[in-house]
Design an enzyme around this catalytic site. Structure first.
Site, PDB file in Angstrom:
ATOM      1  N   ARG A 151       0.848  -1.190   0.000  1.00  0.00           N
ATOM      2  CA  ARG A 151       0.000   0.000   0.000  1.00  0.00           C
ATOM      3  C   ARG A 151       0.893   1.253   0.000  1.00  0.00           C
ATOM      4  NH1 ARG A 151      -3.801  -2.317  -1.744  1.00  0.00           N
ATOM      5  NH2 ARG A 151      -5.709  -2.901  -0.671  1.00  0.00           N
TER       6      ARG A 151
ATOM      7  N   HIS B 191      -1.079   1.020  -9.783  1.00  0.00           N
ATOM      8  CA  HIS B 191      -1.839   0.122  -8.902  1.00  0.00           C
ATOM      9  C   HIS B 191      -2.586  -0.952  -9.713  1.00  0.00           C
ATOM     10  CE1 HIS B 191      -3.864  -0.075  -4.690  1.00  0.00           C
ATOM     11  NE2 HIS B 191      -3.840  -1.270  -5.259  1.00  0.00           N
TER      12      HIS B 191
HETATM   13  P1  NAP Z   1      -2.628 -11.443   4.152  1.00  0.00           P
HETATM   14  O1  NAP Z   1      -2.973 -12.806   3.677  1.00  0.00           O
HETATM   15  O2  NAP Z   1      -3.398 -10.862   5.291  1.00  0.00           O
HETATM   16  O3  NAP Z   1      -1.076 -11.453   4.525  1.00  0.00           O
HETATM   17  C1  NAP Z   1      -0.462 -10.414   5.206  1.00  0.00           C
HETATM   18  C2  NAP Z   1       0.922 -10.870   5.644  1.00  0.00           C
HETATM   19  O4  NAP Z   1       1.572  -9.761   6.272  1.00  0.00           O
HETATM   20  C3  NAP Z   1       0.872 -11.994   6.672  1.00  0.00           C
HETATM   21  O5  NAP Z   1       1.886 -12.916   6.405  1.00  0.00           O
HETATM   22  C4  NAP Z   1       1.131 -11.269   7.988  1.00  0.00           C
HETATM   23  O6  NAP Z   1       1.753 -12.063   8.971  1.00  0.00           O
HETATM   24  C5  NAP Z   1       2.072 -10.185   7.533  1.00  0.00           C
HETATM   25  N1  NAP Z   1       2.074  -9.034   8.454  1.00  0.00           N
HETATM   26  C6  NAP Z   1       1.080  -8.164   8.709  1.00  0.00           C
HETATM   27  N2  NAP Z   1       1.469  -7.260   9.630  1.00  0.00           N
HETATM   28  C7  NAP Z   1       2.741  -7.566   9.951  1.00  0.00           C
HETATM   29  C8  NAP Z   1       3.679  -7.014  10.843  1.00  0.00           C
HETATM   30  N3  NAP Z   1       3.391  -5.947  11.601  1.00  0.00           N
HETATM   31  N4  NAP Z   1       4.891  -7.602  10.932  1.00  0.00           N
HETATM   32  C9  NAP Z   1       5.183  -8.695  10.198  1.00  0.00           C
HETATM   33  N5  NAP Z   1       4.343  -9.268   9.314  1.00  0.00           N
HETATM   34  C10 NAP Z   1       3.128  -8.705   9.201  1.00  0.00           C
HETATM   35  O7  NAP Z   1      -2.729 -10.374   2.967  1.00  0.00           O
HETATM   36  P2  NAP Z   1      -2.589 -10.651   1.393  1.00  0.00           P
HETATM   37  O8  NAP Z   1      -3.855 -11.172   0.839  1.00  0.00           O
HETATM   38  O9  NAP Z   1      -1.347 -11.428   1.147  1.00  0.00           O
HETATM   39  O10 NAP Z   1      -2.425  -9.154   0.853  1.00  0.00           O
HETATM   40  C11 NAP Z   1      -1.346  -8.348   1.286  1.00  0.00           C
HETATM   41  C12 NAP Z   1      -1.538  -6.923   0.852  1.00  0.00           C
HETATM   42  O11 NAP Z   1      -1.262  -6.765  -0.535  1.00  0.00           O
HETATM   43  C13 NAP Z   1      -2.951  -6.363   0.973  1.00  0.00           C
HETATM   44  O12 NAP Z   1      -3.267  -6.036   2.314  1.00  0.00           O
HETATM   45  C14 NAP Z   1      -2.867  -5.142   0.117  1.00  0.00           C
HETATM   46  O13 NAP Z   1      -2.352  -4.064   0.880  1.00  0.00           O
HETATM   47  C15 NAP Z   1      -1.825  -5.525  -0.942  1.00  0.00           C
HETATM   48  N6  NAP Z   1      -2.430  -5.681  -2.282  1.00  0.00           N
HETATM   49  C16 NAP Z   1      -1.983  -4.913  -3.302  1.00  0.00           C
HETATM   50  C17 NAP Z   1      -2.520  -5.059  -4.575  1.00  0.00           C
HETATM   51  C18 NAP Z   1      -1.999  -4.276  -5.731  1.00  0.00           C
HETATM   52  O14 NAP Z   1      -2.583  -4.338  -6.821  1.00  0.00           O
HETATM   53  N7  NAP Z   1      -0.902  -3.575  -5.596  1.00  0.00           N
HETATM   54  C19 NAP Z   1      -3.533  -6.000  -4.800  1.00  0.00           C
HETATM   55  C20 NAP Z   1      -3.968  -6.755  -3.742  1.00  0.00           C
HETATM   56  C21 NAP Z   1      -3.420  -6.594  -2.480  1.00  0.00           C
HETATM   57  P3  NAP Z   1       0.970 -13.310   9.645  1.00  0.00           P
HETATM   58  O15 NAP Z   1       0.664 -14.262   8.513  1.00  0.00           O
HETATM   59  O16 NAP Z   1       1.938 -13.904  10.581  1.00  0.00           O
HETATM   60  O17 NAP Z   1      -0.265 -12.759  10.272  1.00  0.00           O
END
Ligand code: NAP
Length: 308
Positions: A223, A271
């Site tokens: 983000r 994005h």
């Molecule tokens: P997710 O499944 O919730 O995974 C988030 C990961 O981040 C988890 O491994 C979590 O650890 C880790 N995390 C969160 N807070 C942390 C912290 N303070 N310290 C260390 N690790 C931390 O999310 P996702 O589905 O993979 O998506 C990730 C992000 O990608 C979304 O939230 C969004 O911001 C971004 N995104 C971007 C696009 C784009 O087009 N650019 C599209 C979609 C999503 P744990 O597993 O241990 O909880």
């Protein structure tokens, strides 16, 4: 029981027609149509209007049409209403492809070769094998772990950083704040796929960049608010970061005079790393509604205290 959809009209019409055929007991209204507001149990949106619970007193679940729910201001989420983000195969595959393309481009020095093309210069540089290129992924969730799986199949040395330990074949798991420095020190290419929370806002800053190996690459598809622009420009200037691929910024779009638009060591995409696919995501939405009706856990339920 009805659903109100408050997002792009094209996808809304597709979802409405799909549900009419596959789940006729669920009626979907496209905002500003709502049907009888007392029948509305589900609100599907990218952002939220004010006073949702006053409009829909029996609302039970807010579904984000995107992979995150950080765009929902907690003040707009009524007490007792669940929030669920979108986890669907189209979005996951697209992100794995975007990260793979970016990592290969940085590892294989494609930015340098594109600049050479401008100079009509035919010049090869020694290539490091993928097995010696260390890719570190911040966030090993649905998206980060999918990208890691593809990269390990291509022979890259992959590691990831998350809050809790992960067990993914051939991926070294670093976890918790105590292990961040060790993780960064071995990341030749750093990929950010963290959700935006109060702990990750501004994380990609000077202090973090100095902990990477000199000349590291950066791929940022988390983000926009996670990245400090001035600190990245300084790191590019000093060579601490050799090249950055940036898909998310704050604000979006950037002002026309922002240096990212023209920086020779930065690729900027608007994005587009991954987006929700209408056809696969409606099946996920319906599955979650059925889970909710049956009292089973929904996939992608947000812990509002944790922020993701
Ligand atoms: P997710 O499944 O919730 O995974 C988030 C990961 O981040 C988890 O491994 C979590 O650890 C880790 N995390 C969160 N807070 C942390 C912290 N303070 N310290 C260390 N690790 C931390 O999310 P996702 O589905 O993979 O998506 C990730 C992000 O990608 C979304 O939230 C969004 O911001 C971004 N995104 C971007 C696009 C784009 O087009 N650019 C599209 C979609 C999503 P744990 O597993 O241990 O909880």
């Amino acid at each position: 029981m009805s659903i109100v959809y408050y997002s792009s009209a094209e996808r809304g019409k597709f979802w409405q027609a799909w549900l009419a055929k596959n789940a006729p007991d669920l009626e979907m209204y496209l905002w500003p149509e709502t049907g009888d507001p007392t029948n509305v149990r589900y609100f599907v949106a990218w952002d939220l209007p004010d006073n949702l619970l006053l409009k829909f007193p029996h609302l039970e679940v807010i579904f984000s049409v995107g992979a995150g729910a950080d765009q929902f201001s907690p003040v707009h989420v009524p007490e007792g209403v669940s929030v669920v983000r979108m986890i669907e195969p189209g979005l996951i595959n697209d992100m794995a492809a975007y990260v793979t393309f970016s990592v290969i481009s940085l590892h294989r020095e494609i930015p340098r070769y594109l600049q050479q093309q401008q100079q009509k210069l035919w010049l090869k540089h020694d290539a490091v094998p993928a097995s010696q290129c260390r890719v570190g992924i911040l966030g090993l969730g649905n998206l980060g772990s999918a990208a890691a799986r593809v990269l390990t199949q291509l022979g890259y040395q992959c590691s990831g950083w998350s809050r809790n330990q992960k067990h993914i074949a051939n991926v070294t798991s670093y976890f918790g704040d105590d292990q961040l420095a060790a993780f960064l020190a071995q990341s030749d290419i750093l990929v950010c796929l963290l959700p935006l929370t109060h702990l990750t806002r501004g994380l990609l800053n000077r202090d973090l960049f100095t902990q990477l190996p000199h000349g590291a690459g950066l791929v940022h598809a988390g983000r926009g608010q996670q990245l400090n622009h001035e600190d990245l420009l300084d790191a590019l200037e000093s060579g601490q970061i050799s090249h950055a691929v940036i898909d998310v910024t704050d604000p979006e779009p950037l002002p026309l005079d922002h240096p990212f638009w023209t920086h020779p060591s930065l690729w900027l995409t608007p994005h587009i790393a991954s987006e929700t696919h209408a056809e696969s995501s409606i099946k996920v939405l319906l599955d979650n509604i059925r889970r909710h009706e049956q009292g089973r856990p929904m996939n992608g339920l947000i812990d509002m205290n944790r922020g993701y």
